[in-house]
Every structure is written in C-alpha cells, then in structure tokens.
Design an enzyme around this catalytic site. Structure first.
Site, PDB file in Angstrom:
ATOM      1  N   LYS A  31      22.292 -26.652  -2.224  1.00 55.52           N
ATOM      2  CA  LYS A  31      21.833 -25.262  -2.090  1.00 55.52           C
ATOM      3  C   LYS A  31      23.315 -24.881  -2.090  1.00 55.52           C
ATOM      4  O   LYS A  31      24.382 -25.892  -1.280  1.00 55.52           O
ATOM      5  CB  LYS A  31      21.660 -25.233  -1.084  1.00 55.52           C
ATOM      6  CG  LYS A  31      19.658 -25.461  -1.439  1.00 55.52           C
ATOM      7  CD  LYS A  31      19.186 -25.139   0.170  1.00 55.52           C
ATOM      8  CE  LYS A  31      17.757 -25.109  -0.398  1.00 55.52           C
ATOM      9  NZ  LYS A  31      16.438 -24.511   1.188  1.00 55.52           N
TER      10      LYS A  31
ATOM     11  N   TYR B  36      10.530 -18.760  -5.028  1.00 57.77           N
ATOM     12  CA  TYR B  36      10.221 -18.919  -4.079  1.00 57.77           C
ATOM     13  C   TYR B  36       9.193 -17.599  -3.788  1.00 57.77           C
ATOM     14  O   TYR B  36       8.788 -17.285  -2.511  1.00 57.77           O
ATOM     15  CB  TYR B  36      11.084 -18.000  -2.769  1.00 57.77           C
ATOM     16  CG  TYR B  36      12.044 -19.573  -2.795  1.00 57.77           C
ATOM     17  CD1 TYR B  36      12.007 -20.873  -2.437  1.00 57.77           C
ATOM     18  CD2 TYR B  36      13.958 -19.196  -3.089  1.00 57.77           C
ATOM     19  CE1 TYR B  36      12.820 -21.606  -1.665  1.00 57.77           C
ATOM     20  CE2 TYR B  36      14.908 -20.133  -2.923  1.00 57.77           C
ATOM     21  CZ  TYR B  36      14.660 -21.653  -2.140  1.00 57.77           C
ATOM     22  OH  TYR B  36      15.393 -22.799  -1.797  1.00 57.77           O
TER      23      TYR B  36
ATOM     24  N   ASN C 267      19.497 -25.771   4.942  1.00 52.98           N
ATOM     25  CA  ASN C 267      19.007 -27.484   4.838  1.00 52.98           C
ATOM     26  C   ASN C 267      19.623 -27.866   3.486  1.00 52.98           C
ATOM     27  O   ASN C 267      18.386 -28.711   3.468  1.00 52.98           O
ATOM     28  CB  ASN C 267      17.839 -26.896   5.311  1.00 52.98           C
ATOM     29  CG  ASN C 267      16.908 -26.110   4.801  1.00 52.98           C
ATOM     30  OD1 ASN C 267      17.142 -25.977   3.354  1.00 52.98           O
ATOM     31  ND2 ASN C 267      15.242 -25.874   4.703  1.00 52.98           N
TER      32      ASN C 267
ATOM     33  N   HIS D 140      16.699 -28.515  -1.656  1.00 55.12           N
ATOM     34  CA  HIS D 140      15.423 -27.903  -2.464  1.00 55.12           C
ATOM     35  C   HIS D 140      15.024 -29.432  -2.897  1.00 55.12           C
ATOM     36  O   HIS D 140      15.453 -30.267  -3.403  1.00 55.12           O
ATOM     37  CB  HIS D 140      15.670 -27.274  -3.564  1.00 55.12           C
ATOM     38  CG  HIS D 140      14.008 -26.685  -3.566  1.00 55.12           C
ATOM     39  ND1 HIS D 140      12.709 -26.337  -3.418  1.00 55.12           N
ATOM     40  CD2 HIS D 140      13.384 -27.491  -4.826  1.00 55.12           C
ATOM     41  CE1 HIS D 140      11.898 -27.103  -4.025  1.00 55.12           C
ATOM     42  NE2 HIS D 140      12.116 -27.336  -4.496  1.00 55.12           N
TER      43      HIS D 140
ATOM     44  N   GLU E  29       9.307 -26.920 -12.119  1.00 54.48           N
ATOM     45  CA  GLU E  29      10.536 -26.719 -11.628  1.00 54.48           C
ATOM     46  C   GLU E  29      11.060 -27.613 -12.864  1.00 54.48           C
ATOM     47  O   GLU E  29      12.387 -27.389 -12.624  1.00 54.48           O
ATOM     48  CB  GLU E  29      10.466 -27.226  -9.347  1.00 54.48           C
ATOM     49  CG  GLU E  29       9.525 -26.540  -9.202  1.00 54.48           C
ATOM     50  CD  GLU E  29       9.730 -26.633  -7.287  1.00 54.48           C
ATOM     51  OE1 GLU E  29      10.932 -27.870  -7.915  1.00 54.48           O
ATOM     52  OE2 GLU E  29       9.416 -25.981  -6.342  1.00 54.48           O
TER      53      GLU E  29
END
Ligand code: IDP
Ligand code: MG
Length: 153
Positions: A9, A49, A112, A115, A126
């Site tokens: 991220k 998302y 965080n 992913h 994905e």
C-alpha cells in the site's frame, strides 16, 4: 500450487518499507510470479473494495490507496493464499500479532501495509484485476526440494 495477490500500500512506499515487506514473503519461500508499480484509479479501487462500499470510510480508503503508486505482487506456493493471510495478520495493525507484517509494522486499521487476497475465488479475480496473463511468469524455482518434501508440491 496456489497464486495470491499482494498489494504494498502507499503507506509502505511512503515509509520506505518495500524491501523489508517483499523480503518477508521471499524468505518464507514464496515464488514471485509477477510484480509491478501502478497508480490505482478510483474506478479500480471501487471494484477492489466493493465489499466495503456501504462503509463510512469507503472513499477515505480509496483516497489513501491512491496518494502515490502501489506495488502489486503475485506470490505462489503451496496454500499460498492462507500462508500469505497468516503472514499479513489481523486487519487492524494495533491488534495484529507480533511477528505478522501488520503486527510488526502498523499502528492503524487503514494504514496497514499490505492487501492480501482472502480466498481462492478472490485471489483469481484480484490477480486478473491487476495483471495481464503475460505479466505472470511461470518459471521454476531451483530450490523446491529445499522448500518442500516431494509429496507436498
Ligand atoms: P483486510 O485487508 O484485512 O482483508 P478488509 O475488511 O477486506 O480487510 O478491508 C479492506 C481494507 O479496508 C483494510 O485493509 C483497511 O485498509 C480498510 N479498512 C477495513 N476496515 C476499516 C475500518 O474500520 N476503518 C478504516 N479502514 C478500514
Ligand atoms: Mg480483504
């Protein structure tokens, strides 16, 4: 063997942790099947998302995921989807167990670090979302007999 999708991220890029995080997956014994830097659009993030679209933080996570480019990776190994989720740890970095990536590098539910795909179905979708077929490489690691017993792979 299974393939799974990991996104490093923007927080990981901003905190100069790319090498450290890639190295976690490498050292575990996963094979890097694909990797590239991309700047995610609002459109692809809305798709990625979609399961969170009713949440109040939906736009905020999309904005956070597009402050700078990300690095998308496809990792392969036996049970790779579960192995990578376990390495990743709980969603909220403050609750994630020490030793996991989020437990070791994150203080946040949003920022965080990575992913990771959560099931075989989402992994397949994905990987296709972020990679074309020619960007996924099926070379062999030459140390398989050191990674697995010969009835494991
Ligand atoms: P996961 O990344 O552990 O699979 P998901 O529930 O799929 O967790 O949520 C996707 C991402 O949305 C999380 O990694 C996190 O960045 C963000 N997110 C999830 N829950 C919250 C929340 O309660 N507040 C803010 N961001 C959240
Ligand atoms: Mg998820």
């Amino acid at each position: 063997m299974e393939k799974t999708l990991v996104i490093l991220k923007p927080c990981t890029i901003q905190r100069s942790l790319i090498g450290e995080i890639v190295s976690r997956f490498e050292k575990k014994g996963l094979r890097l099947a694909g990797m590239k830097m991309i700047w995610l659009s609002d459109e692809i993030l809305s798709e990625h998302y979609a399961h969170l679209k009713e949440k109040p933080f939906f736009q905020r996570i999309k904005d956070a995921m597009s402050v700078c480019p990300v690095i998308v990776c496809c990792w392969e190994g036996v049970d790779a989807i579960n192995v990578v989720r376990t390495l990743t740890g709980a969603t909220n970095g403050r609750n994630a167990a020490p030793g996991t990536i989020r437990g070791d590098y994150s203080m946040s539910v949003q920022e965080n670090i990575v992913h990771a795909s959560d099931s075989p179905e989402t992994a397949a979708i994905e990987i296709k979302r972020f990679f074309s077929d020619t960007e996924i490489y099926d070379y062999k690691l030459n140390n398989l007999s050191s990674l697995y017993a010969n009835d494991e792979f």
